[in-house]
Scaffold this motif. Structure first.
Motif, short mmCIF file in Angstrom:
data_model
loop_
_atom_site.label_atom_id
_atom_site.label_comp_id
_atom_site.label_asym_id
_atom_site.label_seq_id
_atom_site.Cartn_x
_atom_site.Cartn_y
_atom_site.Cartn_z
N THR A 163 0.84 -1.19 0.00
CA THR A 163 0.00 0.00 0.00
C THR A 163 0.88 1.25 0.00
OG1 THR A 163 -1.68 -1.21 1.22
CG2 THR A 163 -1.87 1.18 1.21
N THR A 164 1.93 1.24 0.81
CA THR A 164 2.85 2.37 0.85
C THR A 164 3.51 2.56 -0.51
OG1 THR A 164 3.27 1.92 3.18
CG2 THR A 164 4.84 3.33 2.05
N THR A 165 3.96 1.48 -1.10
CA THR A 165 4.60 1.56 -2.43
C THR A 165 3.62 2.09 -3.46
OG1 THR A 165 5.98 -0.32 -1.84
CG2 THR A 165 5.83 0.23 -4.17
N LEU A 166 2.39 1.61 -3.41
CA LEU A 166 1.37 2.06 -4.35
C LEU A 166 1.09 3.55 -4.15
CD1 LEU A 166 -0.55 1.22 -6.59
CD2 LEU A 166 -2.23 0.63 -4.86
N ASN A 167 1.00 3.99 -2.90
CA ASN A 167 0.78 5.41 -2.61
C ASN A 167 1.95 6.25 -3.11
OD1 ASN A 167 -1.72 5.04 -1.48
ND2 ASN A 167 -0.97 4.90 0.61
N GLU A 168 3.16 5.76 -2.92
CA GLU A 168 4.34 6.49 -3.40
C GLU A 168 4.32 6.60 -4.92
OE1 GLU A 168 7.60 4.26 -1.82
OE2 GLU A 168 7.38 5.09 0.19
N GLN A 169 3.97 5.50 -5.57
CA GLN A 169 3.91 5.53 -7.04
C GLN A 169 2.85 6.51 -7.51
OE1 GLN A 169 3.19 1.42 -7.98
NE2 GLN A 169 5.37 0.89 -8.02
N LEU A 170 1.70 6.53 -6.83
CA LEU A 170 0.63 7.45 -7.20
C LEU A 170 1.07 8.90 -6.96
CD1 LEU A 170 -2.52 5.58 -5.90
CD2 LEU A 170 -1.84 5.93 -8.27
N SER A 171 1.78 9.15 -5.88
CA SER A 171 2.27 10.50 -5.60
C SER A 171 3.26 10.95 -6.66
CB SER A 171 2.95 10.55 -4.22
OG SER A 171 2.02 10.29 -3.21
N VAL A 172 4.17 10.08 -7.04
CA VAL A 172 5.15 10.41 -8.09
C VAL A 172 4.43 10.71 -9.40
CG1 VAL A 172 7.00 9.44 -9.50
CG2 VAL A 172 7.05 9.15 -7.02
N GLU A 173 3.44 9.89 -9.75
CA GLU A 173 2.70 10.10 -10.99
C GLU A 173 1.91 11.41 -10.94
OE1 GLU A 173 1.34 9.29 -14.88
OE2 GLU A 173 3.06 8.62 -13.72
N ALA A 174 1.30 11.72 -9.79
CA ALA A 174 0.56 12.98 -9.64
C ALA A 174 1.50 14.16 -9.81
CB ALA A 174 -0.13 13.02 -8.28
N GLN A 175 2.70 14.10 -9.22
CA GLN A 175 3.68 15.18 -9.35
C GLN A 175 4.11 15.34 -10.80
OE1 GLN A 175 4.54 17.40 -7.12
NE2 GLN A 175 5.88 18.41 -8.60
N ARG A 176 4.32 14.22 -11.47
CA ARG A 176 4.73 14.27 -12.87
C ARG A 176 3.63 14.93 -13.72
NH1 ARG A 176 4.19 12.01 -17.66
NH2 ARG A 176 2.58 10.55 -17.04
N LEU A 177 2.38 14.58 -13.44
CA LEU A 177 1.27 15.17 -14.19
C LEU A 177 1.15 16.67 -13.92
CD1 LEU A 177 -1.40 12.36 -13.87
CD2 LEU A 177 -0.12 13.00 -15.90
N LYS A 178 1.41 17.10 -12.69
CA LYS A 178 1.39 18.53 -12.36
C LYS A 178 2.47 19.25 -13.15
CE LYS A 178 -0.49 18.11 -7.70
NZ LYS A 178 -0.20 18.21 -6.25
N GLU A 179 3.64 18.64 -13.24
CA GLU A 179 4.74 19.25 -14.01
C GLU A 179 4.40 19.36 -15.48
OE1 GLU A 179 8.10 16.80 -13.10
OE2 GLU A 179 8.28 17.56 -11.04
N VAL A 180 3.76 18.34 -16.02
CA VAL A 180 3.36 18.37 -17.43
C VAL A 180 2.33 19.47 -17.64
CG1 VAL A 180 2.10 17.08 -19.20
CG2 VAL A 180 3.91 15.96 -17.91
N LEU A 181 1.38 19.60 -16.71
CA LEU A 181 0.36 20.65 -16.82
C LEU A 181 1.00 22.03 -16.78
CD1 LEU A 181 -2.63 21.37 -16.97
CD2 LEU A 181 -2.69 21.27 -14.48
N ALA A 182 1.94 22.24 -15.85
CA ALA A 182 2.63 23.53 -15.77
C ALA A 182 3.41 23.81 -17.05
CB ALA A 182 3.56 23.55 -14.56
N SER A 183 4.06 22.80 -17.58
CA SER A 183 4.81 22.95 -18.82
C SER A 183 3.88 23.32 -19.97
CB SER A 183 5.56 21.66 -19.14
OG SER A 183 6.17 21.74 -20.39
N ASN A 184 2.71 22.67 -20.02
CA ASN A 184 1.73 22.99 -21.06
C ASN A 184 1.25 24.43 -20.95
OD1 ASN A 184 1.88 20.51 -22.23
ND2 ASN A 184 0.02 19.70 -21.31
#
Length: 157
Positions: free
Chosen positions: A89-110
């Protein structure tokens, strides 16, 4: 009454030709019957082969569906085991957090790219206030902020 030998020969030749024609006709009909029988047997064999292939195809489709179901059940079991494990569960939450951060960066870049596109359009004269084209005030504000951050250079068109 005497018969003319030429006439008799013509009549005999005509009878012989008619007999040959009748024989050819009966042979032709016999050949056609054999051909019909052959084609009927061939059609029956082809229909049986088609049914066999259709059954084989259905069996392959069923086998593929069973494999897909099995894989799905295996994945569900794996996920169920992972969810029960606190580490997973912790690993899954970490992966989801990393993916959310990456998506925020893509949105800011856009957003930055959108602002840059608007700035470039204005720089080359494609966007004009008097043409009825409305510029988003947020973009205009960002443009003015970005322009003030950049060193002053002469624009070459």
């Amino acid at each position: 009454m005497k018969s003319d030998p030429k006439k008799v020969r013509g009549i005999l030749a005509n009878r012989e030709a008619a007999a040959r024609s009748k024989k050819r006709k009966s042979q032709y009909l016999l050949d056609l019957e054999h051909q019909v029988n052959f084609l009927e047997k061939d059609t029956t064999l082809m229909q049986e082969k088609e049914m066999f292939l259709e059954n084989a195809k259905n069996m392959l489709i069923d086998e593929k569906e069973f494999r897909i179901r099995l894989e799905s059940l295996e994945q569900q079991a794996k996920l169920h085991d992972e969810i029960k494990s606190p580490k997973a569960t912790t690993t899954l939450n970490e992966q989801l957090s990393v993916e959310a951060q990456r998506l925020k960066e893509v949105l800011a870049s856009n957003e930055q790219l959108s602002v840059e596109v608007q700035r470039l359009k204005m720089a080359i004269g494609d966007v004009m206030h008097n043409d009825g084209y409305q510029i988003d005030p947020n973009i205009l504000q960002q443009l003015t902020i970005n322009e003030s951050d950049k060193p002053q250079t002469s624009k070459q068109l």
